[in-house]
Design an enzyme around this catalytic site. Sequence first.
Site, PDB file in Angstrom:
ATOM      1  N   LYS A 109       3.563   3.197   3.811  1.00 35.66           N
ATOM      2  CA  LYS A 109       3.927   3.058   5.330  1.00 35.66           C
ATOM      3  C   LYS A 109       5.279   3.722   5.250  1.00 35.66           C
ATOM      4  O   LYS A 109       6.420   3.030   5.653  1.00 35.66           O
ATOM      5  CB  LYS A 109       4.114   1.456   5.858  1.00 35.66           C
ATOM      6  CG  LYS A 109       4.328   1.283   7.033  1.00 35.66           C
ATOM      7  CD  LYS A 109       3.239   1.795   8.092  1.00 35.66           C
ATOM      8  CE  LYS A 109       3.731   1.593   9.578  1.00 35.66           C
ATOM      9  NZ  LYS A 109       2.848   2.287  10.461  1.00 35.66           N
ATOM     10  N   TYR A 160       5.322  -9.101  -3.444  1.00 35.06           N
ATOM     11  CA  TYR A 160       4.712 -10.053  -4.192  1.00 35.06           C
ATOM     12  C   TYR A 160       5.893 -10.753  -5.258  1.00 35.06           C
ATOM     13  O   TYR A 160       5.615 -11.602  -5.877  1.00 35.06           O
ATOM     14  CB  TYR A 160       3.358  -9.743  -4.844  1.00 35.06           C
ATOM     15  CG  TYR A 160       2.270  -9.891  -4.095  1.00 35.06           C
ATOM     16  CD1 TYR A 160       2.174  -8.972  -3.026  1.00 35.06           C
ATOM     17  CD2 TYR A 160       1.293 -10.641  -4.186  1.00 35.06           C
ATOM     18  CE1 TYR A 160       1.242  -8.823  -2.031  1.00 35.06           C
ATOM     19  CE2 TYR A 160       0.122 -10.610  -3.358  1.00 35.06           C
ATOM     20  CZ  TYR A 160       0.121  -9.808  -2.277  1.00 35.06           C
ATOM     21  OH  TYR A 160      -1.025  -9.928  -1.481  1.00 35.06           O
TER      22      TYR A 160
END
Length: 341
Positions: free
Chosen positions: A178, A131
């Site tokens: 992840k 972001y």
Amino acid sequence: MTVQSATAEHQVTLIPGDGIGPEITRVVVRILEATGVKFRWEESLAGAEAYERYKEYIPKELYLSIDRNRVALKGPVTTPIGGGFTSINVTLRKYFELYANFRPIQNLPGLPTHYPGIDLLIIRENTEGEYVGIEHEVVPGVVESIKIITAKASTRIAEFAFAYARQHGRKKIHSIHKANIMKMSDGLFLRCARDVAKKYPDIVYGEHLVDNTCMQLVTNPYQYDMLLLENLYGDIISDLCAAFVGGLGLVPGANLGEDCAIFEAVHGSAPDIAGKNIANPTALLQSGVLMLHHIGETDAANRLHRAIEKVYESKQSLTRDVGGTAGTNEFGDAVIAALEN
Ligand code: ATP
């Protein structure tokens, strides 16, 4: 979360937003005022409408207002897809260092669900990750997008989550990641969380891959208590979890910094249902409950939460997204009536 004590009048910045924003904000303000708490609202446009009027997506007065009041209630503001201006939500979160996005996922009584008794708390890092919006075209047909993960922000959000857990008797935190693929960035996020976890032996700490988490959540969400996530994973998992309790119309959120907070629903501006008096204002209203707690109006917060529960228990005056036929305003009237009884 309380940072101020109850006072005679609370000055709050109000951002109605666009899409369904103005209609749900209007109802929520009416209900908040019906609690008897005194507010002085400082209203401001943001996004495309602000640009039309002021040639600024976030008018200076809005920055000044939040700076002054340190608390805002915000309706959704549309973020253009695939171009256009930078997200207003993301810009405000970064500018005011509202690093913790707090999203409680709990059932309301009376609503049919495949997942009764859900009590999940999502803690999303709010200032970095994908972001940061650093993207550029390297050569035509090749775009580079940079994800930033820092030890400072990762440690800060982990500290927030663990401190909250201890203070509120929560038992378990899972970091969602992840790091098998993003070994450095998600790896750093995990290392910071692990370091913080060591200081909280009373809280059980676990780690799950984000893809596996989606499957685990749908199969057995009860195995989780609090989820600690980077920005993008937090955004996606929040929408998934909203489905457990009846959809996006129900889940509130708070963007919290050291001494400033913006309260807003998890959902966006839902342009497909805007202006039709059918949007469910519950998510923003529940964000208002979080705001009442934050400003020290605990009694009003509890009364309002109970009134919302009563309306859902009665199965009357519910909006269409949760199986009713009532409009946004009728739902608001029912909550006000429940407050008074
Ligand atoms: P964003 O990425 O901007 O946060 P989003 O993915 O959360 O947006 P929304 O704009 O919230 O998407 O809308 C998704 C769908 O959910 C909408 O099409 C709408 O039908 C439904 N929805 C969202 N909010 C509400 C609400 N308050 N009441 C009823 N339906 C809603």
